[in-house]
Scaffold this motif. Structure first.
Motif, PDB file in Angstrom:
ATOM      1  N   ILE A   1      31.306  54.892 -20.015  1.00 40.07           N
ATOM      2  CA  ILE A   1      31.885  55.589 -21.171  1.00 40.07           C
ATOM      3  C   ILE A   1      31.117  55.292 -22.465  1.00 40.07           C
ATOM      4  O   ILE A   1      30.816  56.228 -23.221  1.00 40.07           O
ATOM      5  N   PRO A   2      30.773  54.027 -22.758  1.00 44.99           N
ATOM      6  CA  PRO A   2      30.030  53.780 -24.005  1.00 44.99           C
ATOM      7  C   PRO A   2      28.712  54.551 -24.077  1.00 44.99           C
ATOM      8  O   PRO A   2      28.315  55.020 -25.141  1.00 44.99           O
ATOM      9  N   ASP A   3      28.058  54.709 -22.949  1.00 45.91           N
ATOM     10  CA  ASP A   3      26.799  55.448 -22.893  1.00 45.91           C
ATOM     11  C   ASP A   3      27.035  56.919 -23.248  1.00 45.91           C
ATOM     12  O   ASP A   3      26.265  57.515 -23.993  1.00 45.91           O
ATOM     13  N   LEU A   4      28.104  57.486 -22.728  1.00 46.88           N
ATOM     14  CA  LEU A   4      28.428  58.884 -23.017  1.00 46.88           C
ATOM     15  C   LEU A   4      28.804  59.077 -24.485  1.00 46.88           C
ATOM     16  O   LEU A   4      28.392  60.052 -25.123  1.00 46.88           O
ATOM     17  N   VAL A   5      29.572  58.133 -25.019  1.00 46.15           N
ATOM     18  CA  VAL A   5      29.989  58.226 -26.423  1.00 46.15           C
ATOM     19  C   VAL A   5      28.778  58.128 -27.339  1.00 46.15           C
ATOM     20  O   VAL A   5      28.610  58.932 -28.262  1.00 46.15           O
ATOM     21  N   VAL A   6      27.920  57.155 -27.092  1.00 49.54           N
ATOM     22  CA  VAL A   6      26.723  56.994 -27.925  1.00 49.54           C
ATOM     23  C   VAL A   6      25.798  58.201 -27.765  1.00 49.54           C
ATOM     24  O   VAL A   6      25.205  58.660 -28.742  1.00 49.54           O
ATOM     25  N   GLY A   7      25.713  58.748 -26.577  1.00 51.88           N
ATOM     26  CA  GLY A   7      24.904  59.954 -26.370  1.00 51.88           C
ATOM     27  C   GLY A   7      25.393  61.122 -27.209  1.00 51.88           C
ATOM     28  O   GLY A   7      24.599  61.859 -27.803  1.00 51.88           O
ATOM     29  N   ALA A   8      26.718  61.281 -27.290  1.00 50.45           N
ATOM     30  CA  ALA A   8      27.287  62.349 -28.118  1.00 50.45           C
ATOM     31  C   ALA A   8      27.027  62.097 -29.598  1.00 50.45           C
ATOM     32  O   ALA A   8      26.710  63.030 -30.355  1.00 50.45           O
ATOM     33  N   ILE A   9      27.141  60.840 -30.007  1.00 49.29           N
ATOM     34  CA  ILE A   9      26.860  60.496 -31.407  1.00 49.29           C
ATOM     35  C   ILE A   9      25.391  60.756 -31.733  1.00 49.29           C
ATOM     36  O   ILE A   9      25.061  61.290 -32.800  1.00 49.29           O
ATOM     37  N   ILE A  10      24.509  60.385 -30.821  1.00 49.30           N
ATOM     38  CA  ILE A  10      23.075  60.624 -31.016  1.00 49.30           C
ATOM     39  C   ILE A  10      22.798  62.114 -31.164  1.00 49.30           C
ATOM     40  O   ILE A  10      22.019  62.532 -32.026  1.00 49.30           O
ATOM     41  N   PHE A  11      23.446  62.925 -30.345  1.00 49.75           N
ATOM     42  CA  PHE A  11      23.288  64.371 -30.446  1.00 49.75           C
ATOM     43  C   PHE A  11      23.648  64.841 -31.855  1.00 49.75           C
ATOM     44  O   PHE A  11      22.915  65.620 -32.476  1.00 49.75           O
ATOM     45  N   GLY A  12      24.762  64.350 -32.381  1.00 49.61           N
ATOM     46  CA  GLY A  12      25.181  64.719 -33.737  1.00 49.61           C
ATOM     47  C   GLY A  12      24.191  64.267 -34.797  1.00 49.61           C
ATOM     48  O   GLY A  12      23.888  65.009 -35.732  1.00 49.61           O
TER      49      GLY A  12
ATOM     50  N   SER B   1      14.903  56.891 -40.471  1.00 53.08           N
ATOM     51  CA  SER B   1      16.235  56.284 -40.563  1.00 53.08           C
ATOM     52  C   SER B   1      17.094  56.683 -39.369  1.00 53.08           C
ATOM     53  O   SER B   1      17.829  55.851 -38.813  1.00 53.08           O
ATOM     54  N   ASN B   2      17.006  57.939 -38.942  1.00 55.21           N
ATOM     55  CA  ASN B   2      17.751  58.364 -37.756  1.00 55.21           C
ATOM     56  C   ASN B   2      17.281  57.615 -36.519  1.00 55.21           C
ATOM     57  O   ASN B   2      18.087  57.232 -35.671  1.00 55.21           O
ATOM     58  N   ASP B   3      15.998  57.407 -36.407  1.00 52.74           N
ATOM     59  CA  ASP B   3      15.436  56.705 -35.256  1.00 52.74           C
ATOM     60  C   ASP B   3      15.961  55.275 -35.181  1.00 52.74           C
ATOM     61  O   ASP B   3      16.314  54.792 -34.100  1.00 52.74           O
ATOM     62  N   ILE B   4      16.035  54.607 -36.315  1.00 49.90           N
ATOM     63  CA  ILE B   4      16.547  53.232 -36.348  1.00 49.90           C
ATOM     64  C   ILE B   4      18.009  53.199 -35.910  1.00 49.90           C
ATOM     65  O   ILE B   4      18.404  52.388 -35.068  1.00 49.90           O
ATOM     66  N   ILE B   5      18.814  54.090 -36.464  1.00 49.52           N
ATOM     67  CA  ILE B   5      20.238  54.147 -36.124  1.00 49.52           C
ATOM     68  C   ILE B   5      20.419  54.436 -34.632  1.00 49.52           C
ATOM     69  O   ILE B   5      21.230  53.788 -33.955  1.00 49.52           O
ATOM     70  N   ILE B   6      19.658  55.386 -34.122  1.00 45.93           N
ATOM     71  CA  ILE B   6      19.764  55.765 -32.709  1.00 45.93           C
ATOM     72  C   ILE B   6      19.360  54.601 -31.801  1.00 45.93           C
ATOM     73  O   ILE B   6      20.038  54.308 -30.808  1.00 45.93           O
ATOM     74  N   ASN B   7      18.274  53.916 -32.135  1.00 42.61           N
ATOM     75  CA  ASN B   7      17.829  52.797 -31.309  1.00 42.61           C
ATOM     76  C   ASN B   7      18.858  51.673 -31.273  1.00 42.61           C
ATOM     77  O   ASN B   7      19.103  51.079 -30.226  1.00 42.61           O
ATOM     78  N   ILE B   8      19.472  51.385 -32.411  1.00 46.17           N
ATOM     79  CA  ILE B   8      20.524  50.361 -32.454  1.00 46.17           C
ATOM     80  C   ILE B   8      21.704  50.795 -31.590  1.00 46.17           C
ATOM     81  O   ILE B   8      22.264  49.993 -30.830  1.00 46.17           O
ATOM     82  N   GLY B   9      22.077  52.064 -31.679  1.00 46.97           N
ATOM     83  CA  GLY B   9      23.168  52.588 -30.862  1.00 46.97           C
ATOM     84  C   GLY B   9      22.886  52.484 -29.375  1.00 46.97           C
ATOM     85  O   GLY B   9      23.768  52.116 -28.588  1.00 46.97           O
ATOM     86  N   VAL B  10      21.675  52.793 -28.979  1.00 42.30           N
ATOM     87  CA  VAL B  10      21.296  52.722 -27.563  1.00 42.30           C
ATOM     88  C   VAL B  10      21.357  51.278 -27.068  1.00 42.30           C
ATOM     89  O   VAL B  10      21.867  50.998 -25.966  1.00 42.30           O
TER      90      VAL B  10
END
Length: 69
Positions: free
Chosen positions: A45-56, A22-31
Motif C-alpha cells: 500500500i505505501p508503494d501505491l500511495v507514493v506512486g499516486a503522489i509522485i504522479f501528482g 526540486s520535484n526530483d528531490i521530493i520524489i526520491n525521498i518519497g521512494v
C-alpha cells in the motif's frame, strides 16, 4: 532574436530546471521512505500511495513548466 528574448528564454530554462530538481528531490525521498515502509510492514500500500503522489507531483511540475513558456 533580440536580447530580451534570450534573457526570457534563459530565465525560463533556469526556473524549469529548479522545478525539475526540486520535484526530483521530493520524489526520491518519497521512494526511499515508501521502500522502507514496505520493507518493514510487508504491505504494498505505501508503494501505491507514493506512486499516486509522485504522479501528482510530476503533473503539477509539468504544468508549471509549460506555463513558463
Amino acid at each position: 532574436m533580440c536580447s530580451s528574448d534570450l534573457t526570457k528564454s534563459k530565465d525560463a530554462n533556469i526556473r524549469a530546471s529548479k522545478i525539475f530538481t526540486s520535484n526530483d528531490i521530493i520524489i526520491n525521498i518519497g521512494v526511499i521512505l515508501a521502500g522502507i515502509i514496505v520493507l518493514l510492514s510487508g504491505s504494498s500500500i505505501p508503494d501505491l500511495v507514493v506512486g499516486a503522489i509522485i504522479f501528482g507531483i510530476v503533473i503539477r511540475g509539468a504544468v508549471r513548466i509549460l506555463k513558463l513558456g
